[in-house]
Design a protein around this motif. Structure first.
Motif, PDB file in Angstrom:
ATOM      1  N   TYR A  81      -7.590  -0.599   9.479  1.00 19.19           N
ATOM      2  CA  TYR A  81      -6.469   0.080   8.976  1.00 19.19           C
ATOM      3  C   TYR A  81      -6.844   1.392   8.625  1.00 19.19           C
ATOM      4  O   TYR A  81      -5.713   2.239   8.579  1.00 19.19           O
ATOM      5  CB  TYR A  81      -6.155  -0.733   7.612  1.00 19.19           C
ATOM      6  CG  TYR A  81      -5.748  -1.967   7.913  1.00 19.19           C
ATOM      7  CD1 TYR A  81      -4.494  -2.313   8.399  1.00 19.19           C
ATOM      8  CD2 TYR A  81      -6.384  -3.159   7.337  1.00 19.19           C
ATOM      9  CE1 TYR A  81      -4.208  -3.766   8.661  1.00 19.19           C
ATOM     10  CE2 TYR A  81      -6.223  -4.361   7.430  1.00 19.19           C
ATOM     11  CZ  TYR A  81      -4.919  -4.990   8.133  1.00 19.19           C
ATOM     12  OH  TYR A  81      -4.558  -6.175   8.256  1.00 19.19           O
ATOM     13  N   TYR A 123      -3.273   2.796  -0.413  1.00 16.31           N
ATOM     14  CA  TYR A 123      -2.942   1.331  -1.086  1.00 16.31           C
ATOM     15  C   TYR A 123      -3.799   1.653  -2.674  1.00 16.31           C
ATOM     16  O   TYR A 123      -3.285   1.183  -3.993  1.00 16.31           O
ATOM     17  CB  TYR A 123      -3.688   0.193  -0.260  1.00 16.31           C
ATOM     18  CG  TYR A 123      -3.736  -0.761  -1.105  1.00 16.31           C
ATOM     19  CD1 TYR A 123      -2.662  -1.722  -1.293  1.00 16.31           C
ATOM     20  CD2 TYR A 123      -4.731  -1.372  -1.549  1.00 16.31           C
ATOM     21  CE1 TYR A 123      -2.657  -2.936  -2.079  1.00 16.31           C
ATOM     22  CE2 TYR A 123      -4.926  -2.768  -2.068  1.00 16.31           C
ATOM     23  CZ  TYR A 123      -3.724  -3.384  -2.662  1.00 16.31           C
ATOM     24  OH  TYR A 123      -3.919  -4.587  -3.305  1.00 16.31           O
ATOM     25  N   SER A 146      -5.570  -6.896  -2.403  1.00 15.49           N
ATOM     26  CA  SER A 146      -4.777  -7.757  -1.582  1.00 15.49           C
ATOM     27  C   SER A 146      -4.855  -6.915  -0.238  1.00 15.49           C
ATOM     28  O   SER A 146      -4.218  -5.747  -0.083  1.00 15.49           O
ATOM     29  CB  SER A 146      -3.184  -7.922  -1.977  1.00 15.49           C
ATOM     30  OG  SER A 146      -2.457  -8.451  -1.082  1.00 15.49           O
ATOM     31  N   ARG A 203      -2.987  -7.954   2.376  1.00 14.86           N
ATOM     32  CA  ARG A 203      -1.591  -7.960   2.712  1.00 14.86           C
ATOM     33  C   ARG A 203      -1.083  -6.705   2.245  1.00 14.86           C
ATOM     34  O   ARG A 203      -0.415  -6.301   2.939  1.00 14.86           O
ATOM     35  CB  ARG A 203      -0.715  -9.001   1.986  1.00 14.86           C
ATOM     36  CG  ARG A 203      -1.204 -10.531   2.811  1.00 14.86           C
ATOM     37  CD  ARG A 203      -0.247 -11.706   2.173  1.00 14.86           C
ATOM     38  NE  ARG A 203       1.122 -11.451   2.622  1.00 14.86           N
ATOM     39  CZ  ARG A 203       2.100 -11.862   2.017  1.00 14.86           C
ATOM     40  NH1 ARG A 203       2.018 -12.661   1.004  1.00 14.86           N
ATOM     41  NH2 ARG A 203       3.496 -11.586   2.348  1.00 14.86           N
ATOM     42  N   GLY A 204      -1.339  -5.978   0.822  1.00 18.19           N
ATOM     43  CA  GLY A 204      -1.013  -4.789   0.396  1.00 18.19           C
ATOM     44  C   GLY A 204      -1.328  -3.994   1.418  1.00 18.19           C
ATOM     45  O   GLY A 204      -0.653  -2.849   1.660  1.00 18.19           O
ATOM     46  N   GLU A 235      -2.225  -3.976   4.360  1.00 19.36           N
ATOM     47  CA  GLU A 235      -1.474  -4.090   5.735  1.00 19.36           C
ATOM     48  C   GLU A 235       0.029  -3.468   5.566  1.00 19.36           C
ATOM     49  O   GLU A 235       0.490  -2.810   6.624  1.00 19.36           O
ATOM     50  CB  GLU A 235      -1.481  -5.580   6.337  1.00 19.36           C
ATOM     51  CG  GLU A 235      -0.645  -5.904   7.400  1.00 19.36           C
ATOM     52  CD  GLU A 235      -0.922  -7.364   7.869  1.00 19.36           C
ATOM     53  OE1 GLU A 235       0.140  -7.391   8.897  1.00 19.36           O
ATOM     54  OE2 GLU A 235      -1.630  -8.031   7.482  1.00 19.36           O
ATOM     55  N   GLY A 236       0.556  -3.901   4.575  1.00 24.80           N
ATOM     56  CA  GLY A 236       1.890  -3.252   4.254  1.00 24.80           C
ATOM     57  C   GLY A 236       1.911  -1.660   4.207  1.00 24.80           C
ATOM     58  O   GLY A 236       2.636  -1.120   4.789  1.00 24.80           O
ATOM     59  N   VAL A 237       0.736  -0.826   3.599  1.00 22.81           N
ATOM     60  CA  VAL A 237       0.659   0.417   3.477  1.00 22.81           C
ATOM     61  C   VAL A 237       0.469   0.977   4.980  1.00 22.81           C
ATOM     62  O   VAL A 237       0.975   1.802   5.390  1.00 22.81           O
ATOM     63  CB  VAL A 237      -0.423   0.880   2.493  1.00 22.81           C
ATOM     64  CG1 VAL A 237      -0.623   2.070   2.915  1.00 22.81           C
ATOM     65  CG2 VAL A 237       0.124   0.556   1.120  1.00 22.81           C
ATOM     66  N   TYR A 238      -0.529   0.370   5.790  1.00 23.96           N
ATOM     67  CA  TYR A 238      -0.488   0.424   7.187  1.00 23.96           C
ATOM     68  C   TYR A 238       0.575   0.593   7.863  1.00 23.96           C
ATOM     69  O   TYR A 238       0.867   1.752   8.909  1.00 23.96           O
ATOM     70  CB  TYR A 238      -1.757  -0.362   7.808  1.00 23.96           C
ATOM     71  CG  TYR A 238      -1.743  -0.057   9.253  1.00 23.96           C
ATOM     72  CD1 TYR A 238      -2.712   0.853   9.524  1.00 23.96           C
ATOM     73  CD2 TYR A 238      -1.330  -0.897  10.124  1.00 23.96           C
ATOM     74  CE1 TYR A 238      -2.870   1.207  10.894  1.00 23.96           C
ATOM     75  CE2 TYR A 238      -1.587  -0.625  11.551  1.00 23.96           C
ATOM     76  CZ  TYR A 238      -2.374   0.275  11.800  1.00 23.96           C
ATOM     77  OH  TYR A 238      -2.682   0.509  13.160  1.00 23.96           O
ATOM     78  N   ARG A 239       1.329  -0.653   7.859  1.00 24.08           N
ATOM     79  CA  ARG A 239       2.751  -0.669   8.550  1.00 24.08           C
ATOM     80  C   ARG A 239       3.680   0.635   8.007  1.00 24.08           C
ATOM     81  O   ARG A 239       4.313   1.188   9.087  1.00 24.08           O
ATOM     82  CB  ARG A 239       3.437  -2.053   8.148  1.00 24.08           C
ATOM     83  CG  ARG A 239       2.942  -3.074   9.098  1.00 24.08           C
ATOM     84  CD  ARG A 239       3.703  -4.233   9.141  1.00 24.08           C
ATOM     85  NE  ARG A 239       4.189  -4.706   7.904  1.00 24.08           N
ATOM     86  CZ  ARG A 239       3.761  -5.247   6.819  1.00 24.08           C
ATOM     87  NH1 ARG A 239       2.466  -5.848   7.253  1.00 24.08           N
ATOM     88  NH2 ARG A 239       4.508  -5.799   5.837  1.00 24.08           N
ATOM     89  N   PHE A 240       3.633   1.032   6.790  1.00 24.85           N
ATOM     90  CA  PHE A 240       4.150   2.011   6.375  1.00 24.85           C
ATOM     91  C   PHE A 240       4.039   3.384   6.847  1.00 24.85           C
ATOM     92  O   PHE A 240       4.943   4.230   7.421  1.00 24.85           O
ATOM     93  CB  PHE A 240       4.199   1.977   4.649  1.00 24.85           C
ATOM     94  CG  PHE A 240       5.047   3.325   4.077  1.00 24.85           C
ATOM     95  CD1 PHE A 240       6.125   3.484   4.117  1.00 24.85           C
ATOM     96  CD2 PHE A 240       4.145   4.415   3.763  1.00 24.85           C
ATOM     97  CE1 PHE A 240       6.985   4.542   3.384  1.00 24.85           C
ATOM     98  CE2 PHE A 240       4.704   5.546   3.064  1.00 24.85           C
ATOM     99  CZ  PHE A 240       5.962   5.648   3.060  1.00 24.85           C
ATOM    100  N   ARG A 273       5.110   3.560  10.513  1.00 27.04           N
ATOM    101  CA  ARG A 273       6.314   3.757  10.867  1.00 27.04           C
ATOM    102  C   ARG A 273       6.909   5.260  10.604  1.00 27.04           C
ATOM    103  O   ARG A 273       7.542   5.807  11.109  1.00 27.04           O
ATOM    104  CB  ARG A 273       7.358   3.048   9.653  1.00 27.04           C
ATOM    105  CG  ARG A 273       8.985   3.124   9.783  1.00 27.04           C
ATOM    106  CD  ARG A 273       9.321   1.845   8.866  1.00 27.04           C
ATOM    107  NE  ARG A 273       8.958   0.555   9.289  1.00 27.04           N
ATOM    108  CZ  ARG A 273       8.405  -0.094   8.058  1.00 27.04           C
ATOM    109  NH1 ARG A 273       8.757   0.258   6.764  1.00 27.04           N
ATOM    110  NH2 ARG A 273       7.937  -1.133   8.153  1.00 27.04           N
TER     111      ARG A 273
END
Length: 77
Positions: free
Chosen positions: A4, A12, A26, A28-29, A31-36, A39
């Motif tokens: 990531y 994160y 987490s 998943r958290g 991963e969410g920051v990576y997607r953000f 984007r």
């Protein structure tokens, strides 16, 4: 960090709250920051050019009075 990147991990950790506080980790958290971050990169950087450059959609314009008022209210809250 290999999957990531350091920026996603650092962001994160900042979103998790005070560094001295105990909090659950987490992936998943992360991963969410990576997607953000991905984007944001796609929205602001034109990587179709030979060299990565700021997208033509990103413009430096003077904000309207109401926008500035909202920004100042948001920052002082």
């Amino acid at each position: 960090m290999e999957q990531y990147g350091a920026d996603a991990l650092r962001l994160y950790e900042m979103f998790m709250g005070p560094l001295e506080a105990v909090k659950p980790w987490s992936m998943r958290g992360v991963e969410g920051v990576y997607r953000f971050l991905s984007r944001v990169w796609r929205l602001t950087i034109d990587d179709r050019a030979e060299e990565p450059q700021v997208s033509p959609a990103v413009q430096e314009v003077e904000p309207e009075r109401n926008t500035l008022r909202m920004l100042h209210r948001t920052c002082s809250a």
